[in-house]
Design a protein around this motif. Structure first.
Motif, PDB file in Angstrom:
ATOM      1  N   ALA A 269       0.812  -1.221   0.000  1.00 15.36           N
ATOM      2  CA  ALA A 269       0.000   0.000   0.000  1.00 15.36           C
ATOM      3  C   ALA A 269       0.845   1.269   0.000  1.00 15.36           C
ATOM      4  CB  ALA A 269      -0.937  -0.002   1.208  1.00 15.36           C
TER       5      ALA A 269
ATOM      6  N   LEU B 162      -1.916   4.045   0.416  1.00 14.76           N
ATOM      7  CA  LEU B 162      -1.828   4.859   1.619  1.00 14.76           C
ATOM      8  C   LEU B 162      -1.686   6.314   1.182  1.00 14.76           C
ATOM      9  CD1 LEU B 162      -1.357   4.633   4.753  1.00 14.76           C
ATOM     10  CD2 LEU B 162       1.085   4.678   4.239  1.00 14.76           C
TER      11      LEU B 162
ATOM     12  N   PRO C  98      -0.835  -0.854   7.758  1.00 20.06           N
ATOM     13  CA  PRO C  98      -1.633  -2.057   8.063  1.00 20.06           C
ATOM     14  C   PRO C  98      -3.161  -1.898   7.972  1.00 20.06           C
ATOM     15  CG  PRO C  98       0.252  -2.003   9.504  1.00 20.06           C
ATOM     16  CD  PRO C  98       0.257  -0.698   8.742  1.00 20.06           C
TER      17      PRO C  98
ATOM     18  N   ARG D  12      -5.349  -4.461   5.770  1.00 17.27           N
ATOM     19  CA  ARG D  12      -6.488  -5.245   6.298  1.00 17.27           C
ATOM     20  C   ARG D  12      -7.712  -5.058   5.415  1.00 17.27           C
ATOM     21  NH1 ARG D  12      -4.178  -4.385  11.595  1.00 17.27           N
ATOM     22  NH2 ARG D  12      -5.039  -2.308  11.830  1.00 17.27           N
TER      23      ARG D  12
ATOM     24  N   CYS E  21       5.602  -4.798  10.419  1.00 18.11           N
ATOM     25  CA  CYS E  21       4.145  -4.954  10.478  1.00 18.11           C
ATOM     26  C   CYS E  21       3.415  -5.075   9.132  1.00 18.11           C
ATOM     27  CB  CYS E  21       3.487  -3.912  11.373  1.00 18.11           C
ATOM     28  SG  CYS E  21       4.440  -2.470  11.780  1.00 18.11           S
TER      29      CYS E  21
ATOM     30  N   VAL F 110       3.885  -8.644   7.737  1.00 18.00           N
ATOM     31  CA  VAL F 110       3.242  -9.651   8.570  1.00 18.00           C
ATOM     32  C   VAL F 110       1.727  -9.612   8.378  1.00 18.00           C
ATOM     33  CG1 VAL F 110       2.830 -10.355  10.953  1.00 18.00           C
ATOM     34  CG2 VAL F 110       5.122  -9.664  10.238  1.00 18.00           C
TER      35      VAL F 110
END
Lengths: 290, 284
Positions: free
Chosen positions: B36, B142, B150, B154, B176, B179
């Protein structure tokens, strides 16, 4: 003392190769590797670690099964889905907000500090270097980047260094924001590809948003001269100084395999010469500003 | 089946592998670009975007008329996103909120004893969805100046359709965002190049996958540049090398123009199909 950071929007554009070359070229400096997720500068500079420190940051919720009354409040309140139905916290999902520990009616949840990585002060053949390693799958890389930057700056002040040369983090999120804030100049390295221009544009916008002066270097410019032309136009229209066009040069890979900077390995190679010219240009520009 | 493509670091050819894999399977495929911060796959897949949706995180809005400056919100905010200046002689109090530090956990509004905090949406990015031929496509972006990827990731992953073969292009790094992306994957393809940098980043990525307990294999890009050490490492660690892509100036040129390999050089298609079959074999 001047701080310059080399960034790239995305990894793999040659940022670390250029940072390494600048480290070989600049005099009286401190190096900082702020790509704490996947640091590579140490492969070229081979730091000899003098000081090793733990990086503690953030917390993770831990549920005491003995005290837990299984009311389910924590599961319901957690916005990050970090608490499973069996009241076990998934440490990877936990953002450490502590909401659950404040709200738990049984006082069964405590917050434990994470050791999320390590940071080092080292000596290299080019001078001191501050670097770090973020623990695998840990967060807060932005905070660790800020710490590395701060330590490098303090070291430079103590040593009366003229330069802090920072290998920046990729992306446009928190690590890169922490890499570029307050520097004298950010050099964006890009490749002459559609995605390269797209990434450079995003990171340049991010740098400008934070009020940082930006210059640009095109790496492997001869892989697509049309695209390089487009990048040159982009720089012209945006008022961004293009400080170098580095040709594709196999001696860059050869130097890397030997763990050397291109300047040490083959200073007179086409890439070596162009990077040296870019550094001299930058150096003069920034010295004029003093 | 969910197949993620990751690399420890950007620039190794992760997007190339993900895109060409999707184009080679081509049937019942969904492609999610979860990088993103710097999404690139759209440059190669050229999807027709049908829908754009904003991504928000909930942040507090403080009603100063109700606020008693008790400081409870500041106490429960571990991100230091709230500061409270209590009233003093002749001066009114003030509760300050710093949106960039807020993770949207909701603690402050929940604990405010005066009911002075409600939550409002703050936009941090957007998700675009559409089709690239028969491939269902989604990516997120983003917003510039935002720190937290994150929540956007999601949101992209909410589009996963498990009945499809889902190809996910992961962001770089080991923290992060990666992951968040890799969670729930059935398999992960790690793309690397055979240089000391590539190997270093590969070893970090391997640690992430072992921690997440996701099966994985390696694709070596620019396989003829660099040295042998990557092969030796994979051999020693029992990591399957699934495919090698040679360094060819023509491939680099095609890439620079946004042309996927299997479009520019159709002979590669069968190799990517074999890559897919290998993965499918390992997952079952």
């Amino acid at each position: 003392m001047k701080q310059i950071v080399i960034i790239s929007g995305k990894g793999g554009t040659g940022k670390t190769v250029i940072t390494g070359a600048f480290a070989a070229l600049a005099e009286n400096k401190v190096m900082a590797d702020c790509d704490v997720d996947a640091a590579d500068l140490h492969l070229l500079l081979k730091p000899d670690i003098k000081e090793r420190n733990e990086f503690r940051s953030g917390k993770t919720a831990v549920i005491d099964a003995e005290k837990c009354v299984k009311c389910g409040k924590c599961v319901k309140l957690c916005r990050f889905n970090a608490i499973a139905e069996n009241f076990v916290v998934d440490p990877v999902s936990c953002e450490g907000c502590a909401f659950c520990s404040f709200a738990c009616p049984a006082g069964a949840i405590r917050m434990e500090e994470n050791i999320s990585g390590e940071w080092f002060i080292s000596e290299t053949r080019f001078g001191p270097m501050v670097h770090a390693r973020l623990g695998i799958a840990e967060e807060n890389s932005g905070k660790l980047v800020s710490l590395v930057r701060q330590q490098a700056k303090e070291l430079a002040e103590k040593n009366n260094s003229d330069w802090v040369i920072v290998d920046g983090a990729p992306g446009i999120g928190c690590p890169v924001i922490a890499s570029i804030s307050g520097v004298d100049c950010a050099i964006v390295v890009t490749e002459p590809t559609l995605s390269g221009l797209h990434d450079a544009d995003r990171v340049i916008k991010a740098a400008k948003y934070f009020g940082v002066t930006v210059k640009l270097i095109v790496n492997k410019y001869d892989l697509n001269t049309d695209m390089t032309g487009k990048i040159e136009e982009y720089c012209k229209s945006g008022g961004i100084g293009l400080v170098g066009k580095i040709p594709f040069d196999e001696s860059v890979v050869k130097a890397m395999v030997k763990g050397k900077t291109i300047i040490e390995h083959s200073e007179n190679s086409p890439a070596g010469k162009e990077i040296a010219a870019a550094w001299n240009f930058m150096r003069k520009k920034l010295e004029e500003k003093i | 089946m969910i197949i993620s493509v990751a690399s420890g670091k950007g620039g190794t050819g992760k997007t190339t592998v993900a895109v060409n894999l999707a184009l080679s399977i081509n049937d019942n495929v969904q492609f999610l670009d979860c990088d993103a911060e710097e999404p690139n796959a759209h440059i190669f897949l050229k999807p027709e975007i049908k829908k754009t949706a904003k991504v928000f995180i909930p942040v507090p809005k403080i009603d100063e008329a109700k606020c008693a400056y008790c400081g409870r919100c500041r106490e429960v905010c571990v991100y230091n996103a709230i500061a409270v200046i209590p009233p003093s002689a002749g001066r009114k109090g003030k509760t300050l909120f710093f949106p960039n530090l807020c993770h949207g956990c909701g603690s402050c509004s929940y604990f405010c004893p005066e009911g002075a905090i409600k939550e409002v949406n703050r936009e941090i990015g957007e998700i675009e969805t559409g089709y690239a031929g028969s491939i269902e496509f989604a990516h997120g972006r983003l917003n510039i100046g935002e720190a937290m990827a994150p929540p956007v990731i999601r949101e992209i992953k909410k589009h996963i359709k498990t009945e499809c073969t889902v190809i996910i292009d992961a962001p770089p790094g080991t923290s992060c965002p990666v992951v968040e992306t890799l969670k729930r994957s059935d398999y992960c393809v790690l793309v690397t190049e055979p240089t000391p940098f590539g190997l270093n980043d590969l070893m970090l990525a391997v640690e992430v996958l072992r921690k997440l307990k996701i099966p994985f294999g390696v694709v070596i890009n620019r396989a003829d540049l660099g040295d042998e050490k990557t092969d030796l490492y994979c051999d020693k660690e029992n990591i399957p090398i699934l495919m090698r892509i040679p360094f060819k100036k023509e491939i680099a040129m095609a890439y620079s123009k946004g042309e996927p390999i299997v479009m520019a050089f159709p002979e590669y298609k069968k190799e990517f199909i074999k890559l897919y079959e290998d993965i499918a074999g390992q997952v079952q």
